[in-house]
Design a protein around this motif. Structure first.
Motif, PDB file in Angstrom:
ATOM      1  N   ALA A   1      41.793  49.597  32.730  1.00 22.34           N
ATOM      2  CA  ALA A   1      42.490  48.516  33.436  1.00 22.34           C
ATOM      3  C   ALA A   1      42.995  48.969  34.810  1.00 22.34           C
ATOM      4  N   LEU A   2      43.323  50.248  34.942  1.00 19.88           N
ATOM      5  CA  LEU A   2      43.798  50.754  36.228  1.00 19.88           C
ATOM      6  C   LEU A   2      42.702  50.669  37.283  1.00 19.88           C
ATOM      7  N   PHE A   3      41.467  50.868  36.884  1.00 17.58           N
ATOM      8  CA  PHE A   3      40.357  50.825  37.835  1.00 17.58           C
ATOM      9  C   PHE A   3      39.947  49.393  38.164  1.00 17.58           C
ATOM     10  N   THR A   4      39.971  48.507  37.180  1.00 18.00           N
ATOM     11  CA  THR A   4      39.581  47.125  37.446  1.00 18.00           C
ATOM     12  C   THR A   4      40.551  46.444  38.397  1.00 18.00           C
ATOM     13  N   HIS A   5      41.741  46.987  38.527  1.00 17.70           N
ATOM     14  CA  HIS A   5      42.747  46.418  39.431  1.00 17.70           C
ATOM     15  C   HIS A   5      42.481  46.770  40.898  1.00 17.70           C
ATOM     16  N   VAL A   6      41.623  47.765  41.145  1.00 19.01           N
ATOM     17  CA  VAL A   6      41.422  48.281  42.500  1.00 19.01           C
ATOM     18  C   VAL A   6      40.237  47.588  43.155  1.00 19.01           C
ATOM     19  N   CYS A   7      40.495  46.861  44.227  1.00 16.55           N
ATOM     20  CA  CYS A   7      39.416  46.207  44.959  1.00 16.55           C
ATOM     21  C   CYS A   7      38.497  47.271  45.570  1.00 16.55           C
ATOM     22  N   GLY A   8      37.206  47.093  45.408  1.00 21.17           N
ATOM     23  CA  GLY A   8      36.240  48.025  45.973  1.00 21.17           C
ATOM     24  C   GLY A   8      35.622  48.962  44.968  1.00 21.17           C
ATOM     25  N   LEU A   9      36.160  48.991  43.743  1.00 18.37           N
ATOM     26  CA  LEU A   9      35.584  49.816  42.684  1.00 18.37           C
ATOM     27  C   LEU A   9      34.777  48.964  41.719  1.00 18.37           C
ATOM     28  N   ARG A  10      33.713  49.533  41.181  1.00 22.57           N
ATOM     29  CA  ARG A  10      33.016  48.960  40.044  1.00 22.57           C
ATOM     30  C   ARG A  10      33.383  49.784  38.811  1.00 22.57           C
ATOM     31  N   THR A  11      33.582  49.110  37.691  1.00 18.55           N
ATOM     32  CA  THR A  11      33.994  49.797  36.473  1.00 18.55           C
ATOM     33  C   THR A  11      33.041  49.434  35.343  1.00 18.55           C
ATOM     34  N   VAL A  12      32.473  50.458  34.701  1.00 18.01           N
ATOM     35  CA  VAL A  12      31.432  50.275  33.691  1.00 18.01           C
ATOM     36  C   VAL A  12      31.804  51.068  32.443  1.00 18.01           C
ATOM     37  N   MET A  13      31.549  50.488  31.251  1.00 21.74           N
ATOM     38  CA  MET A  13      31.719  51.224  30.000  1.00 21.74           C
ATOM     39  C   MET A  13      30.627  50.796  29.020  1.00 21.74           C
ATOM     40  N   PRO A  14      29.577  51.600  28.850  1.00 20.17           N
ATOM     41  CA  PRO A  14      28.501  51.249  27.926  1.00 20.17           C
ATOM     42  C   PRO A  14      28.886  51.497  26.475  1.00 20.17           C
ATOM     43  N   SER A  15      28.142  50.856  25.567  1.00 15.22           N
ATOM     44  CA  SER A  15      28.405  51.019  24.135  1.00 15.22           C
ATOM     45  C   SER A  15      27.253  51.661  23.389  1.00 15.22           C
ATOM     46  N   ASN A  16      26.153  51.979  24.069  1.00 12.46           N
ATOM     47  CA  ASN A  16      24.991  52.500  23.367  1.00 12.46           C
ATOM     48  C   ASN A  16      24.116  53.283  24.334  1.00 12.46           C
ATOM     49  N   PRO A  17      23.189  54.107  23.836  1.00 13.20           N
ATOM     50  CA  PRO A  17      22.387  54.968  24.702  1.00 13.20           C
ATOM     51  C   PRO A  17      21.501  54.210  25.691  1.00 13.20           C
TER      52      PRO A  17
END
Length: 334
Positions: free
Chosen positions: A132-148
């Motif tokens: 959540a800290l990263f999604t709040h920052v304009c200019g960043l992309r935030t990714v979290m995969p769940s599988n290979p």
């Protein structure tokens, strides 16, 4: 492939494909990373392109910003997501703002890999989920995969992206899918449809969710490890729940979310991080704004406790199938 192997394959593909790609961080060179994600890459590509860095997260990200502005495509590893805080100024004030503040003259095409989440009994400084800290920052992309499969395609896309990408890797999924009940993978990835990972180059969009499990009765929004916890809860209740794997947290694929919630009329949000001001709060607000007249029950959030990470009560802290199942039943009874 396991997720570790898929991530290594992504970096291998890009190191071979693009001479501007470099990989570095604490222990990622000769040792191959604390989780072995970079194992063998230094031997293959040399210590000029895969190398170790001092224990200085601010230095690692600061150097990566400079590399990106110069024209390289650095892949920097923060050994655990908990350790990004010393680099927060470089991430927020430099990487995220470089394109805007230079009117497009410079970009920060860097990828910051961070193992995140609990499940390895790592205590307070090796188990956090700070997405959540990263999604709040304009200019960043935030990714979290769940599988290979997603991990490899998304990591290659992140390395090729001209924006800084925070790439969060759930440690509990490194070696297999997780059913929410145990501290080890329930089954190996082998044979799992999402584990069939091509050897070569492919990408996935950095702004698209996927329907992990189609359903008609209610929508569950999840990402990372919680996709499998949500699946276990749906099976436990017998409800026809549609599970949306967000994959990319920001930019968010709001259209897939809205389409699902308008269809089902109910929504449960699940994440491992602390509840208050977690990413689920933003998701809840967006669902309410876009789907208010279609909702047939209040939106439910199931998350970690509002407390410092509890080492001794780690498995009570996590949203498990029982807590998620209770939320699914509540929205159906409303």
């Amino acid at each position: 492939m396991t997720m570790i192997q898929a991530l290594r394959s992504a970096m291998d593909v890009m190191l071979a494909r693009d001479p501007d790609v470099v990989v570095f961080g604490q222990d990622v060179g000769y040792f191959g990373g604390v989780f072995r994600c970079t194992d063998g890459l230094q031997a293959k590509y040399g210590s000029q392109r895969v190398f170790d860095a001092p224990i200085s997260e601010g230095g690692i990200v600061g150097v990566a910003v400079g590399m990106g502005a110069y024209g390289l495509r650095p892949v920097a590893e923060i050994q655990f997501a908990d350790y990004f805080y010393p680099a927060s100024d470089q991430i927020v004030s430099e990487a995220a703002r470089l394109r805007y503040r230079s009117a497009g003259d410079f970009t920060a095409p860097l990828t910051i890999r961070m193992p995140c989440g609990g499940g390895i009994y790592g205590g307070q400084t090796h188990s956090q989920s700070p997405e959540a800290l990263f999604t709040h920052v304009c200019g960043l992309r935030t990714v979290m995969p769940s599988n290979p499969y997603d991990a490899k395609g998304l990591l290659i896309a992140a390395i090729e992206c001209n924006d800084p990408v925070i790439f969060l890797e759930p440690k509990r999924l490194y070696n297999g899918p997780f059913d929410g009940h145990h501290d080890r993978p329930a089954t190996p990835w082998t044979g799992h449809p999402k584990a069939q990972v091509p050897e070569g180059y492919y990408t996935l969009p950095l702004d698209k969710a996927t329907v992990y499990r189609p359903g008609q009765q209610l929508t569950v929004l999840a990402y990372g490890t919680m996709v499998y916890v949500a699946e276990a809860a749906a099976k436990e209740t017998g409800l026809d729940a549609e599970i949306i794997d967000l994959r990319a947290l920001w930019p968010l694929d709001i259209s897939t979310v809205v389409e699902s919630v308008k269809k089902t009329g109910r929504c449960v949000i699940v994440h491992e991080a602390t509840r208050t001001s977690g990413f689920g709060a933003e998701l809840s607000a967006l669902v309410q704004e876009h789907c208010f007249y279609h909702l047939e029950a209040p939106i439910e959030r199931v998350a970690g406790w509002d407390t410092p990470y509890p080492h001794a009560q780690e498995w009570d802290y996590f949203p498990g199938p029982a807590r998620v199942a209770a939320a699914l039943r509540r929205v159906m009874e409303s």
